[in-house]
Design a protein around this motif. Structure first.
Motif, PDB file in Angstrom:
ATOM      1  N   VAL A 132      74.039  42.407  19.912  1.00 40.51           N
ATOM      2  CA  VAL A 132      74.973  41.301  20.087  1.00 40.51           C
ATOM      3  C   VAL A 132      75.082  40.961  21.577  1.00 40.51           C
ATOM      4  N   ASN A 133      74.950  39.685  21.894  1.00 32.35           N
ATOM      5  CA  ASN A 133      75.152  39.194  23.268  1.00 32.35           C
ATOM      6  C   ASN A 133      74.245  39.882  24.290  1.00 32.35           C
ATOM      7  N   LEU A 134      72.984  40.090  23.929  1.00 29.45           N
ATOM      8  CA  LEU A 134      72.048  40.679  24.875  1.00 29.45           C
ATOM      9  C   LEU A 134      70.682  40.051  24.693  1.00 29.45           C
ATOM     10  N   ASN A 135      70.066  39.691  25.793  1.00 35.78           N
ATOM     11  CA  ASN A 135      68.742  39.091  25.775  1.00 35.78           C
ATOM     12  C   ASN A 135      67.690  40.204  25.881  1.00 35.78           C
ATOM     13  N   GLU A 136      67.071  40.555  24.750  1.00 32.52           N
ATOM     14  CA  GLU A 136      66.114  41.656  24.749  1.00 32.52           C
ATOM     15  C   GLU A 136      64.880  41.332  25.595  1.00 32.52           C
ATOM     16  N   MET A 137      64.445  40.084  25.591  1.00 37.80           N
ATOM     17  CA  MET A 137      63.252  39.736  26.366  1.00 37.80           C
ATOM     18  C   MET A 137      63.479  39.944  27.856  1.00 37.80           C
ATOM     19  N   GLU A 138      64.682  39.707  28.306  1.00 36.36           N
ATOM     20  CA  GLU A 138      64.998  39.939  29.712  1.00 36.36           C
ATOM     21  C   GLU A 138      64.855  41.423  30.052  1.00 36.36           C
ATOM     22  N   LEU A 139      65.299  42.288  29.152  1.00 35.42           N
ATOM     23  CA  LEU A 139      65.145  43.727  29.372  1.00 35.42           C
ATOM     24  C   LEU A 139      63.674  44.121  29.389  1.00 35.42           C
ATOM     25  N   ILE A 140      62.897  43.554  28.497  1.00 36.53           N
ATOM     26  CA  ILE A 140      61.462  43.860  28.442  1.00 36.53           C
ATOM     27  C   ILE A 140      60.786  43.433  29.735  1.00 36.53           C
ATOM     28  N   ASN A 141      61.155  42.274  30.237  1.00 32.31           N
ATOM     29  CA  ASN A 141      60.566  41.789  31.494  1.00 32.31           C
ATOM     30  C   ASN A 141      60.919  42.692  32.670  1.00 32.31           C
ATOM     31  N   ARG A 142      62.149  43.213  32.682  1.00 32.89           N
ATOM     32  CA  ARG A 142      62.529  44.138  33.756  1.00 32.89           C
ATOM     33  C   ARG A 142      61.713  45.431  33.653  1.00 32.89           C
ATOM     34  N   ALA A 143      61.475  45.895  32.446  1.00 38.06           N
ATOM     35  CA  ALA A 143      60.672  47.101  32.265  1.00 38.06           C
ATOM     36  C   ALA A 143      59.244  46.873  32.764  1.00 38.06           C
ATOM     37  N   ILE A 144      58.690  45.712  32.467  1.00 33.10           N
ATOM     38  CA  ILE A 144      57.337  45.383  32.926  1.00 33.10           C
ATOM     39  C   ILE A 144      57.289  45.334  34.451  1.00 33.10           C
ATOM     40  N   HIS A 145      58.334  44.797  35.061  1.00 35.03           N
ATOM     41  CA  HIS A 145      58.427  44.759  36.529  1.00 35.03           C
ATOM     42  C   HIS A 145      58.314  46.164  37.113  1.00 35.03           C
ATOM     43  N   TRP A 146      59.063  47.111  36.542  1.00 37.89           N
ATOM     44  CA  TRP A 146      59.034  48.478  37.065  1.00 37.89           C
ATOM     45  C   TRP A 146      57.724  49.183  36.728  1.00 37.89           C
ATOM     46  N   GLN A 147      57.143  48.848  35.615  1.00 37.63           N
ATOM     47  CA  GLN A 147      55.833  49.422  35.270  1.00 37.63           C
ATOM     48  C   GLN A 147      54.805  49.048  36.340  1.00 37.63           C
ATOM     49  N   LYS A 148      54.821  47.806  36.758  1.00 48.59           N
ATOM     50  CA  LYS A 148      53.875  47.348  37.788  1.00 48.59           C
ATOM     51  C   LYS A 148      54.130  48.077  39.104  1.00 48.59           C
ATOM     52  N   ARG A 149      55.403  48.253  39.454  1.00 46.52           N
ATOM     53  CA  ARG A 149      55.707  48.943  40.709  1.00 46.52           C
ATOM     54  C   ARG A 149      55.283  50.413  40.646  1.00 46.52           C
ATOM     55  N   LEU A 150      55.566  51.066  39.542  1.00 48.75           N
ATOM     56  CA  LEU A 150      55.203  52.477  39.426  1.00 48.75           C
ATOM     57  C   LEU A 150      53.692  52.675  39.405  1.00 48.75           C
ATOM     58  N   ASN A 151      52.963  51.670  38.973  1.00 51.35           N
ATOM     59  CA  ASN A 151      51.506  51.747  38.950  1.00 51.35           C
ATOM     60  C   ASN A 151      50.864  51.377  40.280  1.00 51.35           C
ATOM     61  N   SER A 152      51.680  50.893  41.205  1.00 50.29           N
ATOM     62  CA  SER A 152      51.116  50.402  42.481  1.00 50.29           C
ATOM     63  C   SER A 152      50.722  51.554  43.400  1.00 50.29           C
TER      64      SER A 152
END
Length: 440
Positions: A420-440
């Motif tokens: 309820v009242n949460l944008n799941e895609m926004e959370l997924i995008n934040r996770a992808i952001h950190w995945q890229k940083r951790l892989n750098s």
């Protein structure tokens, strides 16, 4: 004739499994909720005649249970899920997890990770979690924003980090955080020294003093691996449990996590001191730590709850999986099919966790006067048909994908499987952001 009482919510369900009284399964009953509290649990017909709800929810094919309690996790580490798999614990920590934390963990990391973890846990029917991680004030913020109940660990470790410079700094910051939320309806606190091998005697003694003064639990990894015990014997001349006992930390306030390698004498000591244990079967299996003697612990009357550990070592924040593994491993290790039945596994995932956290007067079971922390599991699908015993189904058949509704403190947070009242895609995008940083 007495007019019906106006209340916030009435939930009618096929089965209500309150956990206490033990072995109780209520058929065609309703839970009445008002101001976040369970006002009554009565037959559905009685609820309809006595109460007028602002929200009336009918779940004809569902089992209603107390919200699951994850007794041990490191929520923000969900962003490291799969970062370093199939490695022994100390190699995993020393060469992968701790270096990644040194480079990347800050307040933003913890906010995104804890929020993602809260979302995953809510979708899996978890309403309360006991956390241990850096920047605990950020995890507290994420839990409040998500509407989850959380026991926030005031982490302490004798190693510097981006959060604190030394053990005294960790403790000071933790105590300030606790004082900021003296009576928050969703938050409680634990002292969280990381492990005997990362915390000195001086720091542990300080924590014991504060814990006694403030009556707070102490949440610590303990007897997880054979190497931990061997190193303690080499360094201190004592096994870790003996060392903690010498320092006065074995008490009803202790939540000892893992507890895989135990002697009979140590189990008796744990019972004598009324300690609590957080059992993490998936993490123990994945890190090859071993098999905790859960049946022996329970046979001694020791309170054992269940935790997932972090998604970096599990790799799921899934209490349905942990319940099932808890029951199955106990049977296999004892060679007794009758040990740790489904109802006991469910209690370990709910009420036992609440007892360990000192929250059993608030949550952990469905009882009049307790907070309305509730999970609904949909039994209508093909994979849950047919059902002879709903408690057995919850532990041996159902998965987190069958969770349909979740309430915390009477507030609906998951509706028909959707947050309820949460944008799941926004959370997924934040996770992808950190995945890229951790892989750098």
């Amino acid at each position: 004739m007495i007019p019906p009482v106006i209340v916030d919510t009435v939930i009618e369900a096929r089965w209500i499994i309150p956990v206490e009284p033990e072995k109780t399964v209520l058929i065609d009953h309703a839970i009445v909720i008002d101001d976040g509290i369970i006002k009554a649990i009565v037959p559905s017909l009685q609820a309809c005649s006595q109460f007028t709800p602002l929200n009336h929810i009918t779940l004809d094919h569902h089992a209603i249970i107390p919200g699951l309690i994850n007794l041990h996790t490191h929520a923000a580490m969900v962003l490291m899920r799969g970062l370093a798999d199939d490695l022994p614990l100390m190699e995993w920590l020393n060469h992968h997890i701790w270096p990644a934390e040194t480079r990347f963990v800050d307040a933003n990391f913890v906010l995104d990770g804890a929020t993602l973890a809260c979302a995953e846990m809510l979708k899996g029917g978890i309403t309360c979690f006991n956390d241990m991680y850096f920047f605990p004030e950020i995890t507290a913020k994420a839990a409040i924003e998500m509407g989850m109940r959380a026991a926030i660990g005031l982490i302490t470790i004798d190693l510097p980090s981006s959060y604190a410079s030394d053990a005294d700094d960790y403790l000071a910051k933790g105590l300030v955080l606790r004082d900021q939320y003296p009576q928050h309806p969703l938050l409680s606190f634990c002292f969280a020294p990381h492990a005997p091998y990362t915390v000195s005697d001086k720091t542990l003694a300080n924590i014991m003093t504060y814990a006694e003064q403030l009556n707070l639990p102490v949440h610590i990894h303990l007897h997880e691996t054979i190497d931990e015990i061997r190193n303690s014997l080499d360094t201190f001349g004592l096994r870790p449990i003996a060392r903690l006992h010498q320092l006065g930390l074995l008490s009803p306030n202790l939540i000892a996590v893992h507890m895989v390698h135990l002697t009979n004498k140590e189990i008796s000591l744990l019972k004598q001191q009324n300690c609590n244990i957080a059992h993490c079967p998936s993490s123990n299996l994945k890190l090859a730590s071993g098999f905790a003697p859960v049946t022996d612990l329970l046979a001694h009357g020791i309170n054992v709850g269940i935790g997932t550990d972090s998604a970096a070592s599990n790799n799921r924040l899934d209490m349905f999986e942990e319940m099932r593994l808890t029951a199955l491993l106990a049977k296999a290790n004892s060679n007794k099919a009758e040990v740790l039945p489904a109802r006991q596994a469910l209690r370990m995932a709910t009420l036992n966790g609440a007892i360990a956290l000192g929250l059993d007067k608030i949550t952990g079971s469905l009882s009049t006067g307790k907070a309305a922390d509730i999970t609904a599991v949909d039994f209508s699908g093909l994979t849950l048909s047919s059902c002879f015993d709903p408690v057995s189904h919850l532990v041996y058949v159902a998965g987190r994908e069958h969770v349909s509704h979740v309430w915390v403190n009477g507030k609906l947070l998951l509706d028909e499987g959707e947050l309820v009242n949460l944008n799941e895609m926004e959370l997924i995008n934040r996770a992808i952001h950190w995945q890229k940083r951790l892989n750098s």
